[in-house]
Design a protein around this motif. Structure first.
Motif, mmCIF file in Angstrom:
data_model
loop_
_atom_site.group_PDB
_atom_site.id
_atom_site.type_symbol
_atom_site.label_atom_id
_atom_site.label_comp_id
_atom_site.label_asym_id
_atom_site.label_seq_id
_atom_site.Cartn_x
_atom_site.Cartn_y
_atom_site.Cartn_z
ATOM 1 N N VAL A 199 -5.955 8.945 -10.334
ATOM 2 C CA VAL A 199 -5.854 8.754 -8.896
ATOM 3 C C VAL A 199 -4.846 9.752 -8.359
ATOM 4 O O VAL A 199 -3.791 9.950 -8.953
ATOM 5 C CB VAL A 199 -5.351 7.315 -8.581
ATOM 6 C CG1 VAL A 199 -5.223 7.105 -7.086
ATOM 7 C CG2 VAL A 199 -6.253 6.270 -9.206
ATOM 8 N N VAL A 242 -5.779 0.358 -5.157
ATOM 9 C CA VAL A 242 -6.390 1.694 -5.124
ATOM 10 C C VAL A 242 -7.724 1.631 -4.376
ATOM 11 O O VAL A 242 -8.035 2.530 -3.595
ATOM 12 C CB VAL A 242 -6.549 2.273 -6.550
ATOM 13 C CG1 VAL A 242 -7.466 3.495 -6.567
ATOM 14 C CG2 VAL A 242 -5.179 2.627 -7.126
ATOM 15 N N ASN A 243 -8.489 0.574 -4.579
ATOM 16 C CA ASN A 243 -9.747 0.415 -3.847
ATOM 17 C C ASN A 243 -9.499 0.393 -2.342
ATOM 18 O O ASN A 243 -10.216 1.046 -1.574
ATOM 19 C CB ASN A 243 -10.474 -0.866 -4.265
ATOM 20 C CG ASN A 243 -11.029 -0.795 -5.673
ATOM 21 O OD1 ASN A 243 -11.185 0.280 -6.243
ATOM 22 N ND2 ASN A 243 -11.324 -1.949 -6.241
ATOM 23 N N LYS A 244 -8.480 -0.357 -1.911
ATOM 24 C CA LYS A 244 -8.149 -0.427 -0.484
ATOM 25 C C LYS A 244 -7.717 0.940 0.047
ATOM 26 O O LYS A 244 -8.147 1.363 1.124
ATOM 27 C CB LYS A 244 -7.024 -1.448 -0.245
ATOM 28 C CG LYS A 244 -7.452 -2.888 -0.383
ATOM 29 C CD LYS A 244 -6.279 -3.839 -0.357
ATOM 30 C CE LYS A 244 -5.789 -4.086 1.046
ATOM 31 N NZ LYS A 244 -4.744 -5.129 1.089
ATOM 32 N N GLU A 275 0.824 -1.209 0.000
ATOM 33 C CA GLU A 275 0.000 0.000 0.000
ATOM 34 C C GLU A 275 0.858 1.260 0.000
ATOM 35 O O GLU A 275 0.602 2.192 -0.771
ATOM 36 C CB GLU A 275 -0.930 -0.005 1.219
ATOM 37 C CG GLU A 275 -2.008 -1.065 1.136
ATOM 38 C CD GLU A 275 -2.769 -1.236 2.434
ATOM 39 O OE1 GLU A 275 -4.012 -1.247 2.379
ATOM 40 O OE2 GLU A 275 -2.123 -1.348 3.496
ATOM 41 N N GLU A 313 -8.382 3.864 -1.218
ATOM 42 C CA GLU A 313 -9.503 4.802 -1.258
ATOM 43 C C GLU A 313 -10.393 4.594 -0.026
ATOM 44 O O GLU A 313 -10.836 5.572 0.600
ATOM 45 C CB GLU A 313 -10.298 4.607 -2.545
ATOM 46 C CG GLU A 313 -11.319 5.682 -2.803
ATOM 47 C CD GLU A 313 -11.957 5.555 -4.178
ATOM 48 O OE1 GLU A 313 -12.220 6.606 -4.781
ATOM 49 O OE2 GLU A 313 -12.205 4.422 -4.642
ATOM 50 N N ALA A 314 -10.611 3.332 0.344
ATOM 51 C CA ALA A 314 -11.417 3.028 1.527
ATOM 52 C C ALA A 314 -10.754 3.554 2.803
ATOM 53 O O ALA A 314 -11.436 3.923 3.765
ATOM 54 C CB ALA A 314 -11.649 1.521 1.632
ATOM 55 N N GLN A 365 -7.849 9.403 -3.880
ATOM 56 C CA GLN A 365 -9.161 9.668 -4.434
ATOM 57 C C GLN A 365 -9.086 9.536 -5.943
ATOM 58 O O GLN A 365 -8.047 9.818 -6.557
ATOM 59 C CB GLN A 365 -9.679 11.044 -4.032
ATOM 60 C CG GLN A 365 -8.904 12.201 -4.632
ATOM 61 C CD GLN A 365 -9.430 13.532 -4.175
ATOM 62 O OE1 GLN A 365 -9.184 13.920 -3.054
ATOM 63 N NE2 GLN A 365 -10.145 14.227 -5.046
ATOM 64 N N ARG A 366 -10.167 9.077 -6.512
ATOM 65 C CA ARG A 366 -10.284 8.983 -7.964
ATOM 66 C C ARG A 366 -11.011 10.235 -8.466
ATOM 67 O O ARG A 366 -11.865 10.780 -7.781
ATOM 68 C CB ARG A 366 -11.115 7.760 -8.338
ATOM 69 C CG ARG A 366 -10.431 6.459 -8.107
ATOM 70 C CD ARG A 366 -11.343 5.333 -8.612
ATOM 71 N NE ARG A 366 -10.621 4.096 -8.632
ATOM 72 C CZ ARG A 366 -10.848 3.083 -7.818
ATOM 73 N NH1 ARG A 366 -11.808 3.153 -6.923
ATOM 74 N NH2 ARG A 366 -10.138 1.984 -7.904
ATOM 75 N N THR A 421 -5.762 -1.733 -9.371
ATOM 76 C CA THR A 421 -7.146 -1.348 -9.076
ATOM 77 C C THR A 421 -7.553 -1.829 -7.688
ATOM 78 O O THR A 421 -8.146 -1.059 -6.914
ATOM 79 C CB THR A 421 -8.102 -1.912 -10.145
ATOM 80 O OG1 THR A 421 -7.737 -1.362 -11.419
ATOM 81 C CG2 THR A 421 -9.551 -1.565 -9.831
ATOM 82 N N ALA A 422 -7.216 -3.057 -7.357
ATOM 83 C CA ALA A 422 -7.544 -3.588 -6.030
ATOM 84 C C ALA A 422 -6.843 -2.785 -4.933
ATOM 85 O O ALA A 422 -7.443 -2.476 -3.896
ATOM 86 C CB ALA A 422 -7.151 -5.065 -5.950
#
Length: 152
Positions: A97, A74-76, A38, A78-79, A84-85, A71-72
């Protein structure tokens, strides 16, 4: 007596393991609640896009991993509120991003860790040793970059 090759192999494998362990412990101590992958993704976002942001494909290329993996990640992130996208101002079909303030703080802390590590090592070396180390590590880096794609 060990040969140069055996000694070098032991050192390289050990350094890789120890760097990863040290970085992991630094992250745990920092209370950032992030893993190495990360924090390296945050570094890639900063390196490739800065305030303008970076696309998933650019990040994937920078990190040498697949777009679904980025993508996975970035999803983590972002959460966790670290990235931010947003839609590209020049082409609304493109999603970019960028780091949030929280992501920027984590990325700066990570860079500080690296800088501190390098400074601590350099403080133990003479100028001649620094030059020799830089030369050897540069050649190792070139070898790795030249051979990375052999196994695709």
């Amino acid at each position: 007596m060990q040969t140069f090759e055996n000694s070098m192999e032991t050192l390289i494998v050990g350094i890789y393991r120890d760097l990863e362990l040290l970085e992991e412990r630094m992250l745990n101590a920092s209370k950032l609640n992030m893993g190495i992958a990360e924090i390296h993704t945050l570094s890639a976002v900063q390196a490739e896009g800065g305030e303008d942001g970076a696309t998933i494909s650019v990040l994937a290329e920078h990190m040498g991993i697949t777009m679904p993996s980025v993508t996975a990640m970035v999803n983590k992130l972002e959460a966790k509120g670290c990235v931010q996208r947003f839609k590209s101002p020049s082409d609304g079909r493109i999603v970019q991003v960028r780091l949030t303030e929280k992501g920027r703080r984590a990325e700066v802390a990570h860079r500080y860790f690296h800088r501190t590590l390098v400074r601590a090592v350099a403080a133990e070396l003479s100028e001649a040793e620094k030059d020799a180390l830089m030369s050897g590590v540069t050649k190792l880096d070139r070898f790795l970059k030249d051979n990375i794609n052999k196994y695709d």
